[in-house]
Design an enzyme around this catalytic site. Sequence first.
Site, PDB file in Angstrom:
ATOM      1  N   SER A   1       0.829  -1.188   0.000  1.00  0.00           N
ATOM      2  CA  SER A   1       0.000   0.000   0.000  1.00  0.00           C
ATOM      3  C   SER A   1       0.876   1.256   0.000  1.00  0.00           C
ATOM      4  CB  SER A   1      -0.954  -0.034   1.198  1.00  0.00           C
ATOM      5  OG  SER A   1      -1.922   0.980   1.122  1.00  0.00           O
TER       6      SER A   1
ATOM      7  N   ASP B   1       3.941  24.581  -0.784  1.00  0.00           N
ATOM      8  CA  ASP B   1       5.342  24.466  -1.212  1.00  0.00           C
ATOM      9  C   ASP B   1       5.908  23.086  -0.894  1.00  0.00           C
ATOM     10  OD1 ASP B   1       5.367  24.732   1.532  1.00  0.00           O
ATOM     11  OD2 ASP B   1       7.086  26.108   1.592  1.00  0.00           O
TER      12      ASP B   1
ATOM     13  N   HIS C   1      -7.264  -5.443  -1.073  1.00  0.00           N
ATOM     14  CA  HIS C   1      -6.063  -4.648  -0.829  1.00  0.00           C
ATOM     15  C   HIS C   1      -5.029  -5.379   0.037  1.00  0.00           C
ATOM     16  CE1 HIS C   1      -3.927  -0.822  -0.717  1.00  0.00           C
ATOM     17  NE2 HIS C   1      -3.825  -0.920   0.602  1.00  0.00           N
TER      18      HIS C   1
END
Length: 426
Positions: free
Chosen positions: A145, A351, A404
Amino acid sequence: MTRTYRLPGLAVTDHVFNVPLDHAEPAGPSIQVFARELVDPALAGQKLPWLLYLQGGPGGKSARPLNATTGWLARALKTHRVLLLDQRGTGRSTPVTARSAERFSSARELADYLSFFRADSITADAELIRHQLSADEPWETLGQSYGGFITLTYLSQAPGGLRACYVTGGLPGLHATADAVYTETYPRVSDKVAAYYDRYPGDRELVRRIADLLDRQTVDLPDGDRLTVRRFRTLGLMLGMGDGFERLHWLLDEAVGPDGELSATFLYQVMNLTAFADNPLFAVLQESIFGQGDKPTDWAAARVMASFPEFDEDADPLLFTGEMFYPWMFQEIAGLRPFSEAVELLAERSDWPALYDLPKLAANRVPVAAVIYHDDMYVPAELSLPTARTVGGVRAWVTNEWEHDGVTASSDRVLARLMDMAAGRA
């Protein structure tokens, strides 16, 4: 600092490393990173290749093994020395907790601190550790993951430290913003909930009954937090795992007691599942892991949700939510409250440094074998497949056989095949 001992079928060595908080300022403040070395006792004296395990998350500590006989670990220990890394801020690696967050003098100071807990810093930690443990030889990685996200950052920053990489359900979209991720995952969650109600049709009415009860009266969890409908809906986070449908079903099975009120058993379990007391970074950094360049994440999950009216609280059927975090959670959940102002600052940040070096990834020659789960609720195949085509050296295996958590649910089958793919045997 090291400590050696035995577990069933395992020779174990615990390592603690001092690393810079900011790797760009190695003489600045430091934190500790913990890693656990595992090896088959019969092979302990041999020189074996290293396999670094990169746990999912963000904010998840590495696995705590019970023995050497099950899962991917059984396959890995046949040929490798395994390192289970507690990524910075988790487990025994200078953990970030509600208590530690309260020690910061300002929200800005805490937000600045948290900005050093993304994949770029974890990669730099791994390289420092590799230099100390492996005599500077490259090692292999298994990224589950979010561990796959870290893998792509590792390939961008220090590909010379890698011999081969295995990724399970974790190829990120290299250009994907948080908005793009949630635009893909909300429909996936909707599909999972629909499939859940198809499997357990009685739970559709039960979920609405519980929600109506929570609307009519104040229900407190054992820790004093109020259980609201929106917090109740976050239980859908488990639906993308192989056993998630059953876990949710049996949780709801005992939700309402004979008196028509929510049972103590249910409330206690909901508290544990939704408090994030042991992994607050999972909530705190969930959107920041997608931050790159000058575009703030700006609570993408909450904004994108407005485009999907089927997730309204008065919709029928009532839908659970998934791997999404919202501003209200940092006000209403006690374990997340100390992070509330800092998370606002992280959501506004414009940023963020780049996590992926696209030219370097395109030219990559490190073998990468990745399984992409076709129906993945957390890391959509629609974002993973373009990455598989873009990054050099990637061989992708697309399957809907598992959810998953396939690398653990499949015993050793997923890792064994990935190793064969990377070696050219499959």
